[in-house]
Write a protein that holds these residues in place. Structure first.
Motif, mmCIF file in Angstrom:
data_model
loop_
_atom_site.group_PDB
_atom_site.id
_atom_site.type_symbol
_atom_site.label_atom_id
_atom_site.label_comp_id
_atom_site.label_asym_id
_atom_site.label_seq_id
_atom_site.Cartn_x
_atom_site.Cartn_y
_atom_site.Cartn_z
ATOM 1 N N LEU A 216 -7.913 -10.555 1.174
ATOM 2 C CA LEU A 216 -6.550 -10.094 1.435
ATOM 3 C C LEU A 216 -6.269 -8.763 0.760
ATOM 4 O O LEU A 216 -5.641 -7.880 1.336
ATOM 5 N N PHE A 217 -6.758 -8.626 -0.478
ATOM 6 C CA PHE A 217 -6.410 -7.422 -1.233
ATOM 7 C C PHE A 217 -7.539 -6.386 -1.247
ATOM 8 O O PHE A 217 -7.492 -5.435 -2.000
ATOM 9 N N LYS A 218 -8.529 -6.604 -0.363
ATOM 10 C CA LYS A 218 -9.615 -5.631 -0.269
ATOM 11 C C LYS A 218 -9.063 -4.278 0.182
ATOM 12 O O LYS A 218 -9.460 -3.213 -0.308
ATOM 13 N N ASP A 219 -8.087 -4.332 1.113
ATOM 14 C CA ASP A 219 -7.477 -3.089 1.621
ATOM 15 C C ASP A 219 -6.737 -2.320 0.540
ATOM 16 O O ASP A 219 -6.466 -1.137 0.695
ATOM 17 N N LEU A 220 -6.377 -3.023 -0.535
ATOM 18 C CA LEU A 220 -5.644 -2.333 -1.606
ATOM 19 C C LEU A 220 -6.619 -1.889 -2.700
ATOM 20 O O LEU A 220 -6.205 -1.605 -3.817
ATOM 21 N N LYS B 181 0.849 -1.189 0.000
ATOM 22 C CA LYS B 181 0.000 0.000 0.000
ATOM 23 C C LYS B 181 0.887 1.243 0.000
ATOM 24 O O LYS B 181 0.644 2.211 -0.731
ATOM 25 N N SER B 182 1.950 1.184 0.819
ATOM 26 C CA SER B 182 2.836 2.351 0.899
ATOM 27 C C SER B 182 3.610 2.556 -0.405
ATOM 28 O O SER B 182 4.034 3.664 -0.718
ATOM 29 N N ARG B 183 3.763 1.468 -1.196
ATOM 30 C CA ARG B 183 4.431 1.619 -2.504
ATOM 31 C C ARG B 183 3.432 2.100 -3.558
ATOM 32 O O ARG B 183 3.779 2.167 -4.747
ATOM 33 N N GLY B 184 2.189 2.364 -3.123
ATOM 34 C CA GLY B 184 1.204 2.931 -4.041
ATOM 35 C C GLY B 184 0.437 1.906 -4.848
ATOM 36 O O GLY B 184 -0.141 2.224 -5.891
ATOM 37 N N LEU B 185 0.435 0.668 -4.393
ATOM 38 C CA LEU B 185 -0.310 -0.364 -5.126
ATOM 39 C C LEU B 185 -1.815 -0.098 -4.953
ATOM 40 O O LEU B 185 -2.319 -0.034 -3.842
#
Length: 1479
Positions: free
Chosen positions: A1205-1209, A1174-1178
């Motif tokens: 798992l990737f809902k947060d992204l 997330k911090s890398r902007g994904l």
């Protein structure tokens, strides 16, 4: 210890005395007993509990926790028997009766005459076999081994050959069946009701595996040819060793008895299981849906109770003598002041030397001191810590009874309630947490202890005693006199008459491990002491010897008379329980001629709860001695163990109940349980209570015999109800111990308990194995124990496990902690070193194998559906003809023309971009670049390859751009391309043969590839794997000619071949299908419409481009639709798991395609990295479709965990979906952009096995979630048909999915592996209804269901659910199972199972599990796997194979190759950690 002992349980007798034949006479009994007890004479065996200080009696106490020389040194401390009373398997000496040993020997000999079974021995990896045992191993046929065995058994058995249970290396001889021919009739006449062999029989329906090498026929074996001659009277004679085929079972170089080839063992297992197992059960009606579990029908011949209803038994009048003290404290005061010098308690060491003498005077003074200090010196004056009536813990070691006694009486004087418990040794003693729970619920804040004990408790670095797990915070208070201040002259304890206040709380461990506190009132304490004094005739100045634990029950209450010699009539067994205190005691008599009461009872009768006196010639009898009569002043009766407390008949076994003042009154703080135990009103046959006073259940099973004598047959805690019959854990332990125990296991280190599997209790035996016994020995011992228990108790053992010595959880006094052992077993952390499961013998309540009903004709099905208002299950995607769209590519018949058109109109538009593992662009292709490159390849094919149009060309490329260029080059040259996955450079030996096979089967005239792979094909490793001289010519496309071809080939007919699609199915079949130009264009158009693909779109693709939909999306769709494909080879994800998702985010992609293996890699590899990504902007919020390309039932667990798992992204949960394709149609369904979200339904797994669909609520038992496989593609029609009758089926019915579409393949090119594959796969017609349409059969089972949702055209949406491939499904017991369902259950059962695959061989179910953990855990998995498959699937696992991670082969689509695994297993290529053959 337990009532009914033949010898007092305080003597750990060694078991080596020669067995006496037949009954043991009174005289022989005395002689024998005096001989055995001789060594122990100064210390008489005691039974009984602290006795009152009514009479001024001296107690001599001997420390039971110091091992005696003749004991087997097992555990520090109390050896086998000490605290055994708390573990529910209290073993007592009644086992040491020789009758039992003889019976077991006879039972085993009988088994032996009936012919030996060959049971395959489990195979273990070398590292699992304990090295030490190997040095000691001598091959079984050397005479030294045999002589030793003979001599051991020869003692006392005149004919050692018959009495011996040296079963001639019972297992190692692979003898098929018994020595008689194994026809049913002959073996059943032999079965004689006992014996595992006769019951092990065919349990599973036959399976037919048509398309694999046929397994050996297991039905037509005869075993007449194999005879075993056994010379009588000599154990050392050489023996005939029949061989199994050519695989000899016993030979391995270093003497490790590992069995031979797997297939030989499986054959053995099948032969063993083939025997007739049980009398046929009555027929019963099987409901249409439910598989009924068989209910054990009561046998009409079973013994029933015939006696009259029993009468309650009254003990003699309790004659209260006038000068008896009114309370225990008053007694202490009296003796402490009248005769202070009289010894009250003497502690002895092991040699009988007095260590310490406590006088009545000292006891009185010190108890007062303790009472004063607790009440006045803890806390302050205003807020004392302890007030009268509070509970305090007493923590004293076993060798300090004097300190315990002082503290106990100190509490009584201070009017506190003592709770005596064991000394906690470590922070995680077995059961310690439950003790802590009891202390917490009793509100204990102070623990009294001795100086020495206080010093020995574990301490933290600061010197504080840590809080034990689950314990409340305690203040530790040392009771030694020197630490206490003297009470002032005027202080005096308040001594009252005994009343209804609680005197003390004794803890009791239940069967499930929970700890209860039994409260005993002061009046009960006093009355109990009076009753004991009266019945034992205690008088002043006598001596009592107590060798029991003084903190609990009999030890906390009294001892037994001794004069100088020990006369037989003074052995007075008694029965007691925490709830009822002393239940019965045999009165000491002066008449030495009156023998004790004995009962020889039939085990068979006991198992039905009925008393049948038996002759001792019978094998299965239990010999009991009486435990005397009811206590003075008490009323006793026997009630039925379950249900309403109804009086038993005189010949029925039940639970003893007592009505007396002298019993416990409640379980502390548990009113419900108290009511059921301490407030029981027994009813007579008309339902009237027999007394107005409540009775207390004692927890003891038994009966009242003639003359009012009580007999105890066992304990409620040890009761196991198997198939409606009752068995006592203690009896089973006794039988196991009678099988030559001393050689293999430690006596007293055996746990027997039952676990519930499939609605019945199953018996589990766990024993500690001696370190010096070999694998072979242990296995033989286990087999014999199974036979002995079967022969004597007529009950099968479900699981027998041996664990390394000293690893079972102990109670504080050294017995086995039963409930902890059971807990460890069930959670798979017992770590056994040997396991033998016998589910085939014991599980008798499986549903009947399903009989296939004759099919109803398809016409009547149709009529039935119409009548019931059900629609025929059919559905279709949008109609291609109706769809108006500006699709320019439509006007071209061939993809090669579309490419040429794009190269002219949009030459620089980029079609393909390939990423490397760093996420940067490795190469790209625009329309014109692709066109030019394809032209050069076409030239090369014509000039260097000399190919004609229509020749086949194998393209062996890694996933990338070369593959695409080569494909269009072939089309330009008029050749037919076949894409082939290149061999893996690290694994040439297994991957190259597949390449070779596809090249040969597809009849390729040449191969095209890169320079690197060219080199690989000519390498040394390649020539070792295949014959390289037979390759067709290989063209290297890294070196292309400069010129372009004179003119491009244009096919004359759009129905000619465009390309061949080859794929290996999960069942190991290689099938190539033909794709015509028409079908290829229709396919591309269908996908373009479904996914709304235009030149302005970008699509990210991360999957293998060699076959099916994956290939079409990778190579064809961009050229047709003009969108840009971002290609990500899945192999790059192994280097950088985030590559695919980062690319999706960076290119702002809306549509992406992947495979299950890619999704799994991301879920496992990125699970903990979502924050850093997330911090890398994904950002995945732009993704609207993420499609998993698959040819199987959707893996709902994986897609859901990926979504979560990737809902947060930013990934939208509705974006993730799956497609479905198969050989006949590479994509039937694909979730597009418009249309409703994929739906999920829950179906009943049991109905599925019967080929029915039954929808259930989420979370209901046996429910299986199924997710829709995307939306049906435009131009595709689907119908569900019965695979046998080919009739159409109704909505929500399970059948084969048939498909009709413009992009169906036009047929198999070749099928390698099954030439006779039905030709009708591509052109089938329904047998009824619409018989004109030509359908292709997918080979997959599924169903259609009309949903409430509406699709794009406004119609109600039809969802397709795929259940599984027909050729993968296993038919067992007449039902259809999908391997994935069994595998899912198995993976869930233990944290160390990472992957699982199942297959059948002959008719056995084989389960292979990958173990992620230490090899020591391998054997834990065997019972768990067997349990879960029985529970959830009603199947018995035949073989459990535990292997390393990565052994189960998985193909590029992430599908398990179960048939490869099966072949590897049968050819002994898996190197398993452990193979267990379930009996």
């Amino acid at each position: 210890p337990q009532p009914g002992s033949l010898l007092s349980s305080s003597l750990p007798l060694s078991f080596s005395s020669p067995p006496l034949a037949g009954d043991i006479t009174q005289k022989g009994y005395e002689k024998k007993r005096s001989k055995l007890i001789g060594a122990f004479l100064p210390k008489a065996p005691g039974k009984g509990k602290y006795h009152s200080s009514n009479q001024n009696t001296n107690r001599v106490w001997m420390d039971p926790s110091v091992p005696h020389e003749r004991r087997t040194p097992v555990t520090p401390g109390s050896s086998s028997r000490y605290h055994r009373r708390r573990s529910s398997g209290s073993r007592d000496e009644r086992y040491r009766s020789d009758v039992h040993t003889e019976a077991v020997q006879a039972a085993l000999a009988k088994q032996k005459e009936r012919g030996k079974m060959a049971v395959p021995m489990p195979s273990k990896r070398r590292s699992l076999v304990v090295q030490s045992s190997m040095d000691a191993y001598t091959p079984p046929d050397t005479s030294s081994g045999s002589e030793e065995e003979g001599s051991m058994q020869g003692e006392g058995t005149p004919t050692s050959s018959q009495g011996s249970i040296n079963m001639e290396n019972w297992i190692s001889r692979a003898i098929h069946g018994s020595t008689t021919s194994s026809t049913t009739s002959s073996s059943s006449t032999q079965s004689g009701g006992s014996g595992a062999a006769s019951r092990l029989a065919d349990v599973m329906g036959q399976t037919h595996l048509e398309n694999h090498s046929t397994p050996p026929d297991v039905t037509g074996y005869t075993t007449d040819s194999i005879q075993v001659e056994r010379p009588q009277g000599s154990t050392t004679a050489s023996r005939a060793t029949p061989k199994y085929g050519n695989a000899e079972l016993m030979e391995t170089g270093d003497g490790v008895p590992v069995g031979g080839r797997v297939s030989a063992k499986i054959q053995q297992l099948v032969n063993t299981l083939k025997r007739p197992k049980r009398p046929p059960l009555r027929e019963f009606f099987v409901d249409d849906f439910e598989e009924l579990l068989e209910v054990q029908q009561p046998d009409p011949n079973q013994p029933k109770a015939e006696g009259a209803q029993m009468l309650a038994m009254r003990g003699e009048q309790l004659g209260v003598v006038t000068n008896w003290p009114p309370s225990l404290e008053a007694a202490l005061q009296r003796w402490g002041t009248i005769s202070p010098k009289a010894p009250c308690l003497t502690t002895m060491d092991t040699n009988g030397k007095p260590l310490y003498i406590l006088t009545y005077g000292k006891l009185w003074v010190r108890s007062m001191k303790v009472a004063y200090n607790i009440l006045h010196k803890l806390g302050n004056k205003q807020e004392p810590m302890v007030r009268p009536g509070d509970r305090v813990a007493l923590v004293f070691p076993n060798n300090d009874p004097a300190a315990f006694m002082v503290a106990f009486y100190g509490c009584l004087l201070a009017e506190l309630v003592p709770v005596p418990i064991e000394v906690p040794l470590t922070r995680k003693d077995a059961g310690s947490q439950q003790i802590g729970f009891l202390l917490g619920s009793c509100g204990v804040t102070v623990a009294l202890t001795s100086d020495a004990c206080h010093k020995g408790l574990p301490k933290s670095t600061t010197g504080e005693i840590p809080q034990f797990k689950g314990w409340p915070k305690l203040l530790w208070f040392v009771t030694e006199s020197k630490h206490l201040s003297k009470p002032p002259r005027d202080w005096f304890p308040h001594i009252k008459d005994a009343n209804n206040d609680t005197a003390y709380i004794e803890y009791k461990t239940c069967k499930d491990g929970s700890v209860l506190g039994v409260t005993v009132m002061r009046i009960a304490l006093l009355t109990h002491c009076q009753a004991l004094t009266q019945s034992c005739g205690y008088t002043e100045a006598e001596t009592i010897v107590n060798v029991l634990d003084f903190k609990k029950d009999v030890g906390l209450w009294h001892g037994i008379l001794t004069s100088k010699g020990l006369k037989p009539e003074v052995i007075c067994p008694c029965a007691s329980s925490p709830e009822a205190l002393t239940v019965a005691i045999r009165r000491p008599t002066d008449d030495s001629n009156q023998p004790p009461g004995r009962g020889v009872l039939s085990m068979q009768g006991l198992s039905h709860g009925v008393i049948r006196v038996d002759s001792e010639e019978k094998l299965s009898v239990l010999t009991l001695q009486d435990v005397g009569t009811a206590m003075p002043g008490a009323l006793m009766c026997v009630v039925k163990p379950d249900g309403v407390s109804q009086l038993c008949k005189t010949d029925e076994i039940g639970e003893l109940c007592v009505c007396s003042v002298a019993t416990g009154t409640s379980y502390y703080g548990l009113s419900g349980m108290t009511k059921n135990t301490f407030e029981v009103f027994p009813m007579n046959s008309v339902g009237a209570p027999i007394s107005e006073y409540p009775f207390t259940r004692t927890g003891l099973l038994g009966f009242v015999g003639p003359g009012g004598l009580c007999f105890i047959a066992g304990k409620m805690d040890g009761l196991m109800v198997v198939g409606g019959r009752r068995h006592n854990a203690d009896d089973i332990v006794a039988t196991a111990l009678a099988v030559e125990p001393m050689k293999f296991v430690y006596r007293g280190r055996i746990a027997v308990f039952s676990i519930t599997v499939l609605h019945d209790e199953r018996i589990v035996v766990v024993a500690e194995q001696r370190p010096d016994s070999t694998e072979e020995d242990s296995f033989q011992w286990m087999s014999r124990v199974l036979q002995a228990i079967d022969g004597i108790h007529q009950v099968g053992v479900y699981c027998l496990a041996l664990v390394p010595s000293n690893t079972l959880p102990k109670t504080p006094l050294g017995g086995i902690h039963l409930s902890e052992t059971k807990q460890l077993f069930l959670e798979g952390s017992l770590h056994p070193c040997n396991v033998l499961m016998c589910p085939h013998t014991c599980v008798t309540n499986l549903p009947k194998p399903r009989q296939k009903q004759p099919e109803i004709g398809p016409a009547s099905v149709m009529v039935g559906n119409l009548v019931s208002g059900k629609r025929i299950a059919q559905a279709s995607g949008r109609d291609l003809g109706q769809m108006e769209d500006n699709d320019q590519a439509r006007k071209f018949l061939f993809l090669s023309e579309v490419l040429q058109w794009r190269a002219q109109t949009t030459p620089d538009h980029v079609l393909y971009t390939l990423l490397n593992s760093r996420g940067t662009i490795a190469s790209s292709l625009s329309c014109v670049q692709l066109h030019k490159r394809a032209e050069k390849i076409a030239t090369m094919l014509a000039e260097r390859g000399h190919l004609q149009d229509g020749d086949h060309v194998a393209l062996v490329y890694p996933p990338g751009i070369d593959l695409i260029a080569a494909f269009y080059g072939c089309l330009y040259a008029g050749c037919v391309p076949i894409t082939v996955r290149p061999p893996h450079p690290q694994n040439i030996a297994t991957t190259l043969p597949t390449v070779k096979m596809i090249v040969e089967v597809s009849r390729s005239a040449c191969m095209m590839t890169t320079a690197v792979i060219c080199k690989l094909l000519r390498s040394k490793e390649a020539s070792a794997a295949v014959d390289v001289r037979t390759w067709p010519p290989v063209l290297d496309t890294d070196d292309l000619p400069k010129k372009k071809p004179p003119l491009l080939y244009k096919p004359s007919n759009p129905d000619t071949l465009a390309y061949l699609d080859f794929s290996v199915s999960t069942t190991g079949m290689l099938a190539g299908v033909k794709m015509s130009h028409t079908a290829t264009s229709a396919f591309c158009r269908s996908i373009k419409l479904q996914c709304e693909l235009y030149p302005s779109r970008e699509v990210a693709i991360c999957l293998d481009p060699y076959c099916g939909l994956g290939f079409v999306i990778w190579c064809l769709c961009s050229v047709y639709s003009g969108h840009q494909s971002i290609l990500i080879p899945p192999s790059e994800l192994e280097v950088n798991p985030a590559l695919w998702l980062l690319a999706v985010s960076q290119y702002k992609v809306r549509d992406t395609f992947c495979s299950y293996s890619v999704m799994e890699l991301c879920t496992k590899g990125l699970g903990l990295q979502t924050e850093s990504l997330k911090s890398r902007g994904l950002d995945l919020s732009r993704v609207r479709t993420c499609v998993v390309v698959a040819e199987e039932r959707p893996r709902i667990a994986l897609t859901q965990s990926f979504s979560k798992l990737f809902k947060d992204l930013g990934l939208h949960p509705r974006a993730v979906s799956t497609s479905f394709g198969c050989r006949v149609n590479l994509a039937v369904c694909l979730q597009g952009t418009s249309g409703p979200d994929p739906t999920t339904v829950y179906v009943d797994m049991r109905a599925l096995r019967h080929d029915r669909v039954r929808l259930v609520e989420r979370g209901s038992p046996h429910s299986l979630p199924l997710m829709e496989s995307g939306k049906i593609l435009p131009g595709v029609r689907i119908i569900i048909a019965n695979p046998e009758t080919k009739g159409p089926l109704g909505d929500s019915h399970l059948g084969e999915i048939w498909v009709c579409s413009g992009h169906n393949a036009s047929g198999y090119f070749t099928v390698y592996g099954d030439e006779a594959l039905q030709s009708d796969h591509f052109n089938s017609r329904l047998s009824f209804g619409d018989t004109q349409t030509i359908w292709a059969r997918t080979g997959y089972l599924g169903f259609l269901r009309r949903t409430e949702l509406t699709d794009a055209s406004g119609e109600r949406h039809d969802a397709l659910y795929v259940v599984g491939a027909l050729d993968e499904a296993m038919e067992l017991r007449g039902m259809r199972y999908h391997p994935i369902d069994i595998e899912t259950s198995v993976i869930r059962t233990h944290k160390s199972i990472t992957e699982c695959a199942v297959f059948t061989w002959t008719n056995l179910l084989v389960v292979v599990v990958e173990l992620d953990g230490s090899e020591q855990e391998a054997l834990d998995l065997v019972p768990l796997v067997t349990n879960v498959v029985l529970e959830e699937h009603y199947l018995i696992v035949g073989v459990v194979v535990v292997v390393d991670i990565g052994v189960i082969p998985i193909n590029s689509r992430g599908e398990k190759q179960r048939m490869h695994l099966r072949d590897g297993f049968l050819a002994d290529q898996l190197d398993p950690i452990y193979v267990a053959y379930n009996m």
